[in-house]
Scaffold this active site. Structure first.
Site, PDB file in Angstrom:
ATOM      1  CG  ASN B 391      -2.014   1.066   1.100  1.00  0.00           C
ATOM      2  OD1 ASN B 391      -1.958   1.912   0.217  1.00  0.00           O
ATOM      3  ND2 ASN B 391      -2.961   1.047   2.002  1.00  0.00           N
ATOM      4  CG  ASP B 392       1.563   3.106   3.731  1.00  0.00           C
ATOM      5  OD1 ASP B 392       0.491   3.626   3.386  1.00  0.00           O
ATOM      6  OD2 ASP B 392       1.766   2.627   4.859  1.00  0.00           O
ATOM      7  CB  ILE B 393       5.917   0.637  -0.821  1.00  0.00           C
ATOM      8  CG1 ILE B 393       5.055  -0.573  -1.173  1.00  0.00           C
ATOM      9  CG2 ILE B 393       6.531   0.472   0.544  1.00  0.00           C
ATOM     10  CD1 ILE B 393       5.844  -1.857  -1.345  1.00  0.00           C
TER      11      ILE B 393
END
Lengths: 98, 462
Positions: B391-393
Site C-alpha cells: 500500500n504505502d510503498i
C-alpha cells in the site's frame, strides 16, 4: 616514544579495521539476501560462546561456571538454528529454469 | 594449546566469517559462504574447548547439544513468514549471553586472565565488560519487545506516554554515572543495578516504536548484538569475537540506514518512535471520491491482453499466504507469452529482504525479482502493475504531495503503468495510516477481496 604498546591498542586497531571490512562487505550484499544476511550475522555473533565456554571450563561448580553453561546453551540455539535457517533460505534461491 | 596457535586459529575463524558475509553478494556463492561461516564457528569452538585445560568436556557438550537441538528444531519448523520474529528472538539470546558472559567474567576474572598484579579486574577490562553488559541487556529486552510485537502478542501500535524521552534520558544518564563508579571500584551491587537499568532501557527504547518501523528496529538490534559481542571480545582479548562483533555491528547499522532511507525517515525519528496510527483519523474518507472496482474476470481480461506485467507484493501477500497463488498467476501469464517481473520495495516485508525470501519459498526464480532502483524506470513501459498486499510503498502522494506525511519516501511508480490492478480487502489506509491517492486514479482498478482468493480466481478466469 618509549615502552611497549598496550595490547588493548592492537585490539582496538583490529576492531576499527574490521568495522571498515564490515562496511564494504555488507554494502556488496545483494538486497535480495538481506534476510539471510541478518540470520547469518546473528549466527556468527554467537561466537560469543567462546566466552561462555571459558567460564564453563573449571571443574568446580562456581556461579561463574553455571552462568557460562547457561550462556553456552543459549547461544548454541543461535548457532545451530541460525546457520540451519540461513541454509534453508539460501537453497530456496534458484535461477529461472532454462 | 600455545596461546599463539590459539590466536592464529581465532584469526582463521574471523576470516571465515568475513568470507561468509562476502558470499552473500550473489545467491549462487551464498550457500558456500554459509558453509564457511559454519567452519569458522567450528574452529572457534574447538580452539576454545581444546585450549581450556579442563575435565568439563561432558558438561560443555551437554550444553551445546541441548541448545543445538532446540535450535535445529526451530530452524526447520519455522515458517518463512515468521522470520522477523525468529531473528528478533535470536538477537535476544545473543544479548542475554553477553550479559551472562560479562557476569561470569566479573565473578571469576582470573579464568579470563583479566586481573592485575593486585588481583583486581583491570580498569580497561572493567570498561569493556560494562559496555558489553549494558548493550547486551538492552539488546535482550529490546528484542523481546520486538518479538512480542511481531508475533502479535502485543499490538503493533506504538506505546507512547508523556515524559517517555525524558525517562530514557534519565535512565541513560544514571547508567553512565553508575558505570563511572563501577570502573573506579567494581562492586557486585553496582554491576547488577546497571544490568537491571539496561534491561528496563531496552523495553522503554523499543516499546514506543510502532509496527511500521519494525524493519529498522530489527536491524538496529542486530547491530547492538554485534557491538555487545565486540565489547565482550575486548574483555576476552579474542580477535574472532572482536572482528565478528565489528562485522555484525556495521552490518546492522547499514541495514538500519537502508531501511530508514527507504522510508525517508531519520534514524533519530524512528528511535524516538510514535510513528503510525495517530494520522489514521485524518485520512480522506473513501466515499468522497470515485473508485473503479473490478472483478476477477475483468482483471483476467486485462492481464490476458497485456504484454508485460510487473507484480508488486507487500506484506499483506504474506499475511494472506498468497505467494504460491501469485507464482501460479505468473506462470499462467508466462505460458501466454507475457513478460513477468517482480518489484520489491526495501520495506515491503517486516524485515530487510523478507519479501525476497517469501517469493523464493514459492519457487519464484530470483532473476525475475528486482529491487526498487533496478525496476522503477520500467513501469512507464509496462502494461499492468499487479499490486498485492502492498500500500504505502505505491502511494504517489509520497512523490507528488509535499503535505503528505510520507512525502519524499521512495516509492514504486506503479501509477505510471498503463493499468494498475490493486488487490485489497477494503479502502482502509496502510501502516502509515494515510489514504493512498493511487486508489482514485483513472487507470487504477481495485480488486476487492482476499489476496489469495482473488489471485486464484484470476488464474481460473485466464
Amino acid at each position: 616514544m618509549q615502552g611497549a604498546v598496550d595490547p588493548l591498542v592492537f585490539q582496538l586497531s583490529i576492531f576499527v579495521l574490521a568495522v571498515f571490512v564490515g562496511y564494504y562487505v555488507v554494502w556488496s550484499v545483494t538486497p535480495a539476501l538481506h534476510t539471510p544476511l541478518m540470520s547469518v550475522t546473528n549466527a556468527v555473533s554467537s561466537v560469543i560462546i567462546v566466552g561462555a565456554l571459558i567460564a564453563a571450563a573449571p571443574a568446580a561448580m562456581t556461579p561463574s561456571k553455571i552462568l557460562g553453561l547457561i550462556a553456552a546453551a543459549l547461544v548454541a540455539v543461535n548457532i545451530f538454528g541460525g546457520f540451519a535457517v540461513t541454509q534453508r533460505m539460501l537453497v530456496m534461491f534458484r535461477k529461472r529454469k532454462p | 594449546m600455545p596461546a599463539d596457535l590459539a590466536a592464529l586459529l581465532y584469526l582463521a575463524s574471523a576470516v571465515l566469517f568475513i568470507l561468509a558475509l562476502r558470499g552473500l553478494s550473489n545467491p549462487e556463492s551464498a550457500r558456500l559462504g554459509n558453509i564457511f561461516g559454519m567452519l569458522g564457528m567450528a574452529v572457534a569452538i574447538l580452539t576454545t574447548v581444546l585450549g581450556a585445560r579442563t575435565a568439563a568436556y561432558g558438561e560443555m557438550a551437554l550444553a551445546l547439544a541441548a541448545g543445538g537441538a532446540v535450535g535445529l528444531v526451530i530452524a526447520f519448523r519455522i515458517k518463512m513468514a515468521a522470520m522477523p520474529q525468529l531473528v528478533a528472538a535470536f538477537h535476544s539470546l545473543v544479548g542475554l549471553a553477553a550479559v551472562l558472559v560479562a557476569a561470569a567474567a566479573f565473578y571469576h576474572p582470573a579464568a579470563y586472565g583479566i586481573v592485575d598484579a593486585l588481583g583486581q579486574i583491570r580498569t580497561s577490562s572493567r570498561v569493556e565488560m560494562s559496555l558489553g553488559v549494558v548493550i547486551g541487556a538492552v539488546t535482550f529486552t529490546g528484542s523481546i519487545v520486538a518479538f512480542t510485537r511481531l508475533q502479535g502478542i502485543i499490538p503493533g501500535d506504538p506505546v507512547v506516554f508523556r515524559g517517555q524521552h525524558a525517562l530514557n534520558v534519565v535512565i541513560g544518564v544514571i547508567i553512565v554515572l553508575l558505570l563511572g563508579t563501577f570502573v573506579h571500584t567494581p562492586s557486585t551491587d553496582v554491576f547488577w543495578v546497571v544490568t537491571l537499568l539496561a534491561l528496563v532501557l531496552g523495553v522503554t527504547l523499543v516499546a514506543p516504536i510502532g509496527g511500521a518501523d519494525m524493519p529498522v528496529v530489527i536491524s538496529m538490534l542486530n547491530s547492538y548484538s554485534g557491538w555487545a559481542a565486540a565489547g565482550i571480545g575486548f574483555t576476552l582479548e579474542n580477535s574472532a569475537l572482536i572482528v565478528t562483533g565489528a562485522l555484525v555491528g556495521s552490518s546492522g547499522a547499514i541495514l538500519s540506514y537502508i531501511m530508514c532511507r527507504a522510508m525517508n525517515r531519520s534514524f533519530l525519528s524512528v528511535i524516538l518512535g510514535g510513528f503510525g496510527g495517530e494520522a489514521a483519523g485524518q485520512a480522506v474518507r473513501a466515499a468522497d471520491r470515485a473508485v473503479t472496482a473490478g472483478s476477477a474476470e475483468d482483471a483476467a481480461f486485462i492481464l490476458k491482453n497485456a504484454s508485460s506485467v510487473i507484480i508488486v507484493p507487500g506484506y499483506g501477500m504474506a499475511v494472506a499466504q498468497a505467494q504460491h497463488a501469485v507464482r501460479e498467476l505468473a506462470d499462467a501469464l508466462k505460458r501466454r507469452g507475457v513478460r513477468v517481473a517482480y518489484a520489491i520495495h526495501p520495506v515491503a516485508g517486516r524485515m530487510p529482504g523478507h519479501m525476497n525470501v517469501l517469493l523464493a519459498e514459492a519457487n519464484v526464480p530470483y532473476d525475475e525479482v528486482f529491487a526498487l532502483e533496478q525496476i522503477d524506470s520500467e513501469f512507464q513501459a509496462t502494461d499492468v502493475a499487479y499490486v498485492i498486499g502492498a500500500n504505502d510503498i505505491t502511494n504517489p502522494a509520497a512523490r507528488d504531495d509535499p503535505s503528505s506525511p510520507i512525502y519524499g519516501m521512495p516509492i514504486l511508480d506503479v501509477d505510471r503503468a498503463k493499468t494498475v490492478l490493486f488487490v485489497k480487502r477494503s479502502l482502509a489506509p496502510g501502516y502509515a495510516g494515510i489514504d493512498n491517492a493511487l486508489f482514485y486514479k483513472p487507470n487504477t482498478m481495485m480488486l476487492f477481496g482476499d489476496a489469495k482468493k482473488m489471485t486464484e480466481e484470476i488464474v481460473k478466469a485466464l
